[in-house]
Design a protein around this motif. Structure first.
Motif, PDB file in Angstrom:
ATOM      1  N   ASN A 148      54.025  37.778  47.015  1.00 55.03           N
ATOM      2  CA  ASN A 148      54.115  39.037  47.753  1.00 55.03           C
ATOM      3  C   ASN A 148      54.607  40.153  46.828  1.00 55.03           C
ATOM      4  O   ASN A 148      55.622  39.993  46.136  1.00 55.03           O
ATOM      5  N   CYS A 149      53.887  41.250  46.806  1.00 53.87           N
ATOM      6  CA  CYS A 149      54.255  42.382  45.964  1.00 53.87           C
ATOM      7  C   CYS A 149      53.545  43.627  46.477  1.00 53.87           C
ATOM      8  O   CYS A 149      52.653  43.547  47.341  1.00 53.87           O
ATOM      9  N   LEU A 150      53.915  44.774  45.939  1.00 54.01           N
ATOM     10  CA  LEU A 150      53.368  46.043  46.397  1.00 54.01           C
ATOM     11  C   LEU A 150      51.876  46.178  46.067  1.00 54.01           C
ATOM     12  O   LEU A 150      51.168  46.940  46.708  1.00 54.01           O
ATOM     13  N   GLU A 151      51.405  45.423  45.082  1.00 48.65           N
ATOM     14  CA  GLU A 151      49.987  45.496  44.701  1.00 48.65           C
ATOM     15  C   GLU A 151      49.081  44.662  45.598  1.00 48.65           C
ATOM     16  O   GLU A 151      47.863  44.864  45.618  1.00 48.65           O
ATOM     17  N   TRP A 152      49.656  43.704  46.328  1.00 49.61           N
ATOM     18  CA  TRP A 152      48.855  42.710  47.052  1.00 49.61           C
ATOM     19  C   TRP A 152      47.865  43.370  48.029  1.00 49.61           C
ATOM     20  O   TRP A 152      46.645  43.130  47.956  1.00 49.61           O
ATOM     21  N   LEU A 153      48.371  44.170  48.938  1.00 49.99           N
ATOM     22  CA  LEU A 153      47.503  44.715  49.990  1.00 49.99           C
ATOM     23  C   LEU A 153      46.512  45.767  49.476  1.00 49.99           C
ATOM     24  O   LEU A 153      45.357  45.775  49.921  1.00 49.99           O
ATOM     25  N   PRO A 154      46.897  46.657  48.556  1.00 54.68           N
ATOM     26  CA  PRO A 154      45.876  47.549  47.993  1.00 54.68           C
ATOM     27  C   PRO A 154      44.735  46.796  47.309  1.00 54.68           C
ATOM     28  O   PRO A 154      43.571  47.211  47.392  1.00 54.68           O
ATOM     29  N   ILE A 155      45.044  45.690  46.626  1.00 52.99           N
ATOM     30  CA  ILE A 155      43.978  44.889  46.011  1.00 52.99           C
ATOM     31  C   ILE A 155      43.086  44.279  47.094  1.00 52.99           C
ATOM     32  O   ILE A 155      41.850  44.314  46.996  1.00 52.99           O
ATOM     33  N   TYR A 156      43.700  43.745  48.119  1.00 58.02           N
ATOM     34  CA  TYR A 156      42.950  43.135  49.233  1.00 58.02           C
ATOM     35  C   TYR A 156      41.995  44.159  49.855  1.00 58.02           C
ATOM     36  O   TYR A 156      40.803  43.882  50.062  1.00 58.02           O
ATOM     37  N   PHE A 157      42.507  45.347  50.138  1.00 61.69           N
ATOM     38  CA  PHE A 157      41.671  46.361  50.776  1.00 61.69           C
ATOM     39  C   PHE A 157      40.648  46.950  49.806  1.00 61.69           C
ATOM     40  O   PHE A 157      39.568  47.368  50.218  1.00 61.69           O
ATOM     41  N   GLY A 158      40.974  46.955  48.519  1.00 55.94           N
ATOM     42  CA  GLY A 158      39.991  47.382  47.537  1.00 55.94           C
ATOM     43  C   GLY A 158      38.798  46.436  47.500  1.00 55.94           C
ATOM     44  O   GLY A 158      37.638  46.868  47.385  1.00 55.94           O
ATOM     45  N   ILE A 159      39.075  45.152  47.603  1.00 61.99           N
ATOM     46  CA  ILE A 159      38.000  44.151  47.652  1.00 61.99           C
ATOM     47  C   ILE A 159      37.102  44.409  48.858  1.00 61.99           C
ATOM     48  O   ILE A 159      35.864  44.403  48.751  1.00 61.99           O
ATOM     49  N   LEU A 160      37.716  44.653  50.009  1.00 60.76           N
ATOM     50  CA  LEU A 160      36.937  44.894  51.225  1.00 60.76           C
ATOM     51  C   LEU A 160      36.140  46.189  51.122  1.00 60.76           C
ATOM     52  O   LEU A 160      34.985  46.256  51.564  1.00 60.76           O
ATOM     53  N   LYS A 161      36.739  47.225  50.551  1.00 59.02           N
ATOM     54  CA  LYS A 161      36.043  48.515  50.424  1.00 59.02           C
ATOM     55  C   LYS A 161      34.814  48.408  49.522  1.00 59.02           C
ATOM     56  O   LYS A 161      33.854  49.173  49.681  1.00 59.02           O
ATOM     57  N   ALA A 162      34.832  47.475  48.582  1.00 59.69           N
ATOM     58  CA  ALA A 162      33.681  47.271  47.703  1.00 59.69           C
ATOM     59  C   ALA A 162      32.580  46.473  48.398  1.00 59.69           C
ATOM     60  O   ALA A 162      31.519  46.257  47.815  1.00 59.69           O
ATOM     61  N   GLY A 163      32.862  46.057  49.650  1.00 68.30           N
ATOM     62  CA  GLY A 163      31.895  45.235  50.365  1.00 68.30           C
ATOM     63  C   GLY A 163      31.967  43.774  49.973  1.00 68.30           C
ATOM     64  O   GLY A 163      31.144  42.964  50.393  1.00 68.30           O
ATOM     65  N   CYS A 164      32.974  43.429  49.157  1.00 64.65           N
ATOM     66  CA  CYS A 164      33.139  42.048  48.709  1.00 64.65           C
ATOM     67  C   CYS A 164      33.962  41.248  49.724  1.00 64.65           C
ATOM     68  O   CYS A 164      34.509  41.799  50.681  1.00 64.65           O
ATOM     69  N   ILE A 165      34.061  39.972  49.497  1.00 70.10           N
ATOM     70  CA  ILE A 165      34.797  39.067  50.378  1.00 70.10           C
ATOM     71  C   ILE A 165      36.085  38.649  49.679  1.00 70.10           C
ATOM     72  O   ILE A 165      36.058  38.101  48.573  1.00 70.10           O
ATOM     73  N   ALA A 166      37.219  38.931  50.322  1.00 70.28           N
ATOM     74  CA  ALA A 166      38.527  38.602  49.750  1.00 70.28           C
ATOM     75  C   ALA A 166      38.836  37.124  49.949  1.00 70.28           C
ATOM     76  O   ALA A 166      38.588  36.563  51.031  1.00 70.28           O
ATOM     77  N   VAL A 167      39.392  36.490  48.906  1.00 63.25           N
ATOM     78  CA  VAL A 167      39.714  35.058  48.960  1.00 63.25           C
ATOM     79  C   VAL A 167      41.174  34.871  48.542  1.00 63.25           C
ATOM     80  O   VAL A 167      41.472  34.635  47.366  1.00 63.25           O
ATOM     81  N   PRO A 168      42.141  34.990  49.468  1.00 63.36           N
ATOM     82  CA  PRO A 168      43.547  34.773  49.127  1.00 63.36           C
ATOM     83  C   PRO A 168      43.817  33.287  48.860  1.00 63.36           C
ATOM     84  O   PRO A 168      43.298  32.411  49.558  1.00 63.36           O
ATOM     85  N   LEU A 169      44.638  33.016  47.838  1.00 63.87           N
ATOM     86  CA  LEU A 169      44.956  31.641  47.460  1.00 63.87           C
ATOM     87  C   LEU A 169      46.450  31.372  47.624  1.00 63.87           C
ATOM     88  O   LEU A 169      47.282  32.231  47.351  1.00 63.87           O
ATOM     89  N   ASN A 170      46.755  30.178  48.047  1.00 60.62           N
ATOM     90  CA  ASN A 170      48.125  29.719  48.240  1.00 60.62           C
ATOM     91  C   ASN A 170      48.860  29.684  46.901  1.00 60.62           C
ATOM     92  O   ASN A 170      48.372  29.097  45.937  1.00 60.62           O
ATOM     93  N   PHE A 171      50.045  30.298  46.836  1.00 60.48           N
ATOM     94  CA  PHE A 171      50.767  30.342  45.561  1.00 60.48           C
ATOM     95  C   PHE A 171      51.325  28.990  45.147  1.00 60.48           C
ATOM     96  O   PHE A 171      51.800  28.823  44.013  1.00 60.48           O
ATOM     97  N   ARG A 172      51.250  27.987  46.026  1.00 57.77           N
ATOM     98  CA  ARG A 172      51.718  26.654  45.666  1.00 57.77           C
ATOM     99  C   ARG A 172      50.617  25.778  45.067  1.00 57.77           C
ATOM    100  O   ARG A 172      50.876  24.647  44.662  1.00 57.77           O
ATOM    101  N   TYR A 173      49.399  26.289  45.044  1.00 53.93           N
ATOM    102  CA  TYR A 173      48.296  25.481  44.537  1.00 53.93           C
ATOM    103  C   TYR A 173      48.523  25.064  43.084  1.00 53.93           C
ATOM    104  O   TYR A 173      48.996  25.843  42.256  1.00 53.93           O
TER     105      TYR A 173
END
Length: 544
Positions: free
Chosen positions: A86-111
């Motif tokens: 979790n950080c201040l960059e997380w959500l802007p990156i997520y929404f940037g992916i969506l704005k590009a029409g791409c599909i966001a794929v969040p990954l578990n930090f314990r992987y």
């Protein structure tokens, strides 16, 4: 309307207002800043353990990410993974992916590296954003990709195999790209908990994300003035979809990188948080600290805190009664859901139904529910069966797994794998996971019921009940009990307390040990089964 429209609206309406705050108590403690000094710091102060961005900056950063992806040749529908704490960059990156029409794929930090590799390949990701905590794990999988995986590093001291995220986005336009996005477009792939092997990839549409945002705001009467405290990991649908209530209303949210009772209370106090979503272990820790006197209510500004809600796992009624003894003015809600239903809310208790504590609630906004038997037929009211839900948040399916999809999606109904029952007032009660039911001597034992009972014992901090093999009965119930700090307890005490349970429900083995939970608060029962099945245990004879 795609979920990205809400961000653009907030930028126009509330551009100079704070959208997100990040607080890192660990950095604060390293710098030896006392909590009292922290309380004196103004919210706008530039301190290394507190960062914030406005709605306009949030939107601009998302646009830069979108334009970066498009400049690298990504097309609508391509997959972009996020592996960040979790950080201040997380959500802007997520929404940037969506704005590009791409599909966001969040990954578990314990992987592990192996799991990261598996999830990237299953989702067919072409890009990965990752943070400093994952350099070693990511570097290990670089040689395994036959195609070029574009990697952006979010942090300082960028490794040689990746590009620096901040440098890469600095020269990109902050204007929204002209990519047409529709409600029916695919938006994100979330991964299941993976408790039965490698996780499944859950594909969602934009319409499902928007439904989650609208539903969250309605369920909790969220307003623009509310301040939401977010502690759980953003890779999970639970944290993100609860934050969507703030997105829907343009309210402020606080990302707290820590979950100690002191850190939580200071964040609520300093940021004037009104809505807090907690996991069961954090509630237990707060209550234990209050009981011991390590935490004092009068040391904090908490009067504005109006709602505490819990999700992600069954909630013992005794826990909420204990909580309300300290916070009688609090509204309380519990939310049930799963990633396949776009997170929490397909069933929710409702803030005015405190008299039904113990229930997961009634169908959420826009949802329908039913309970069925093994033949998919509705069971009589009051009987136990599998909970099924239907609504606008149901997943498209498991990505590249039609067989698994067909097993849980039938005529639009999502079979949750959770056993439940409905009372005479229409409220649903979670009984247990279908796969966790213990069959002992022909009787069905539901661990959650036994766990709720044992949680009421004053010395118990946490408890998990699992089934262990038994030659005579097939399985027996074993209770793993984590005691409160400084407490001593014997098996005979627990056995005596269990005399109020029906004989067949009494645990046959008592194990005093820590109860492991994952980042979303769920008890890691597969880990307990692996640890204790076949291991010689101290047996507690159930008397009576």
């Amino acid at each position: 309307m795609p979920i990205t429209d809400l961000l653009e609206r907030n930028s126009k309406l509330y551009g100079e207002e704070t959208a997100l705050v990040e607080i890192n108590p660990e950095i604060q403690e390293q710098q030896r800043v006392t909590w009292k000094e922290y309380e004196l710091i103004q919210p706008t102060s530039a301190v290394p353990y507190r960062r914030e961005i406005t709605w306009s900056v949030f939107d601009e950063k998302a646009n830069r990410v979108a334009n970066l992806l498009l400049s690298r040749g990504l097309k609508k529908g391509q997959k972009v993974a996020i592996l960040l704490m979790n950080c201040l960059e997380w959500l802007p990156i997520y929404f940037g992916i969506l704005k590009a029409g791409c599909i966001a794929v969040p990954l578990n930090f314990r992987y592990t590296s192996q799991e990261i590799d598996y999830c990237l390949k299953l989702s067919e990701a072409d890009v990965l954003f990752f943070g400093p905590e994952f350099i070693g794990r990511v570097e290990a999988i670089v040689p395994k990709f036959s195609h070029k995986l574009l990697m952006f590093f979010v942090g300082e001291s960028c490794p040689s195999f990746a590009e620096d995220y901040h440098r890469a986005t600095a020269n990109c336009s902050s204007v929204a790209p002209k990519v047409l996005i529709d409600d029916e477009d695919e938006s994100a792939i979330y991964y299941s908990s993976g408790t039965t092997g490698f996780p499944k990839a859950i594909l969602l549409k934009h319409a499902a994300l928007l439904q989650a945002a609208r539903m969250e705001a309605i369920h909790h009467a969220t307003t623009h003035e509310d301040v939401f405290l977010c502690i759980p990991p953003l890779y999970h649908t639970g944290a993100k979809m609860h934050w969507f209530g703030s997105l829907f209303t343009g309210g402020k949210a606080v990302l707290l990188k820590g979950n100690s009772p002191q850190a939580i209370f200071h964040a609520v106090s300093q940021e004037r948080c009104t809505i807090v979503w907690l996991l069961v272990p954090w509630c237990q820790d707060i209550l234990a600290a209050l009981d011991r006197g390590d935490l004092k209510l009068e040391d904090y500004q908490l009067s504005q805190w109006r709602l505490m809600h819990i999700g992600a796992q069954p909630v013992p009624p005794s826990l909420i009664k204990h909580w309300l003894s300290y916070f009688p003015h609090h509204k309380y809600d519990t939310n049930y859901g799963l990633s396949e239903s776009t997170g929490p809310g397909c069933v929710h208790l409702g803030m005015d139904n405190i008299h039904k504590v113990g229930a997961i609630g009634v169908p959420g906004y826009g949802w329908k529910c039913k309970i069925v038997d093994e033949n998919d037929q509705p069971v009589p009211q009051g009987e136990v069966g599998e909970l099924c839900v239907k609504g606008p948040g149901v997943m498209v399916g498991y990505y590249h797994d039609p067989q698994a999809t067909q097993a849980v999606l039938k005529d639009g109904w999502l079979h949750t794998g959770d056993m439940a029952k409905q009372d005479e007032d229409g409220f649903y009660f979670l009984v247990d996971r279908k796969k966790d039911v213990i069959i002992s001597g022909g009787e069905n034992l539901y661990p959650v019921q036994i766990e709720d009972f044992l949680s009421a014992y004053p010395k118990v901090h946490d408890v998990a009940v699992i089934g262990l093999p038994d030659k005579r009965l097939g399985e027996i119930a074993a209770a793993i009990i984590q005691l409160k700090e400084g407490m001593a307890c014997t098996e005979s005490e627990i056995n005596q307390f269990c005399m109020d349970l029906p004989r067949y429900k009494r645990p046959r083995k008592i194990i005093f040990a820590n109860v492991p939970r994952n980042p979303t608060g769920k008890i890691e029962k597969p880990k307990l089964r692996e640890q204790y099945c076949g291991v010689r245990l101290v047996e507690a004879q159930a008397k009576g």
